[in-house]
Design an enzyme around this catalytic site. Sequence first.
Site, PDB file in Angstrom:
ATOM      1  N   GLN A  72       0.822  -1.214   0.000  1.00 26.55           N
ATOM      2  CA  GLN A  72       0.000   0.000   0.000  1.00 26.55           C
ATOM      3  C   GLN A  72       0.858   1.266   0.000  1.00 26.55           C
ATOM      4  OE1 GLN A  72       0.240   1.278   3.325  1.00 26.55           O
ATOM      5  NE2 GLN A  72      -1.290   2.924   3.419  1.00 26.55           N
ATOM      6  N   LYS A  86      13.447  -7.633   1.423  1.00 26.75           N
ATOM      7  CA  LYS A  86      13.227  -6.280   0.904  1.00 26.75           C
ATOM      8  C   LYS A  86      14.465  -5.720   0.217  1.00 26.75           C
ATOM      9  CE  LYS A  86       9.485  -4.832   3.965  1.00 26.75           C
ATOM     10  NZ  LYS A  86       9.025  -3.872   4.983  1.00 26.75           N
ATOM     11  N   ASN A 131      12.620   1.350  13.838  1.00 30.51           N
ATOM     12  CA  ASN A 131      13.334   0.727  14.948  1.00 30.51           C
ATOM     13  C   ASN A 131      14.287   1.747  15.576  1.00 30.51           C
ATOM     14  OD1 ASN A 131      15.996  -0.836  15.852  1.00 30.51           O
ATOM     15  ND2 ASN A 131      14.247  -2.189  16.161  1.00 30.51           N
ATOM     16  N   CYS A 173      22.849  16.017  17.931  1.00 34.80           N
ATOM     17  CA  CYS A 173      22.704  14.696  17.336  1.00 34.80           C
ATOM     18  C   CYS A 173      21.254  14.227  17.467  1.00 34.80           C
ATOM     19  CB  CYS A 173      23.668  13.704  17.990  1.00 34.80           C
ATOM     20  SG  CYS A 173      23.151  13.121  19.635  1.00 34.80           S
ATOM     21  N   CYS A 176      20.018  14.084  20.961  1.00 36.16           N
ATOM     22  CA  CYS A 176      19.677  15.400  21.524  1.00 36.16           C
ATOM     23  C   CYS A 176      18.214  15.715  21.250  1.00 36.16           C
ATOM     24  CB  CYS A 176      20.542  16.492  20.899  1.00 36.16           C
ATOM     25  SG  CYS A 176      22.293  16.451  21.306  1.00 36.16           S
ATOM     26  N   CYS A 188       3.740   2.058  12.082  1.00 38.88           N
ATOM     27  CA  CYS A 188       2.742   1.970  11.020  1.00 38.88           C
ATOM     28  C   CYS A 188       1.897   0.710  11.167  1.00 38.88           C
ATOM     29  CB  CYS A 188       3.435   1.973   9.662  1.00 38.88           C
ATOM     30  SG  CYS A 188       4.324   3.509   9.286  1.00 38.88           S
TER      31      CYS A 188
END
Length: 253
Positions: A72, A86, A131, A173, A176, A188
């Site tokens: 989708q 993938k 992740n 970074c 931070c 999702c």
Amino acid sequence: MIALTDDQLLRYARNILLPEVDVSGQATLLASHVAVIGVGGLGSPVIQYLAAAGVGHLSLIDDDRVEATNLQRQVIHDTSQLGVSKVASARDFVQRLNPEVRVTVHAQRLTPDNCMALLQDVDLVVIGTDNFASRYLANALCQQQQIPLVTGAAIGTSGQVSSFDFAHQATPCFECLYPKGQEEQLSCATAGVLGPVVGTIGSIMAMEVIKILVHLGQPLFGRLLTWDARVMDWQTFNYGRAKNCPCCTETPL
């Protein structure tokens, strides 16, 4: 500088016509090595546009396989690739789109044990995985090795993008901006997302990559760009280095 062939001058003519890119900028893209962490909804437009623009070497990092629910929004994959890793599916897409782009695939998740090896010799890292452990690892390594980093996220009908210039020690970074322990747990898979949202955010991420590589314009260093698709509202927030950021003081891997 790489000397462009006649075929490359034709293929990338619309890039080269831009004074900010020109032949020298296109040669820089062709000589660049970019690591893409996450080959899903955000990684799809990133890979599409970087390959089309002529980024010479793409390293793709993702341990997932193509599922029906991905189709989708993860537009570099299709029904014929169901069950395929993938990164392999993305490599096939790039080879069809631009065969001269070199693609290295890593069908694994970024970990403390492999991150140094997977991200060595890259000019820039772009990360769109949901992740957070991988995001923090990439952030720490990029800061340590002074590798530019582009990050994006999208969920529901909103998204955000920021970039990090680790060539300068005082730059903030990722940690931070998103301290550990405060990361968003939604994904999702649990909250949903519309395809055009990840397409738009991923396209902006690809633009940030190209800007940084060819020194074009003002990348989102120290700035967070957010988008609410429901009302088509864009906002930019400035942020600085966190005083107690453990990554900035220790840069752990």
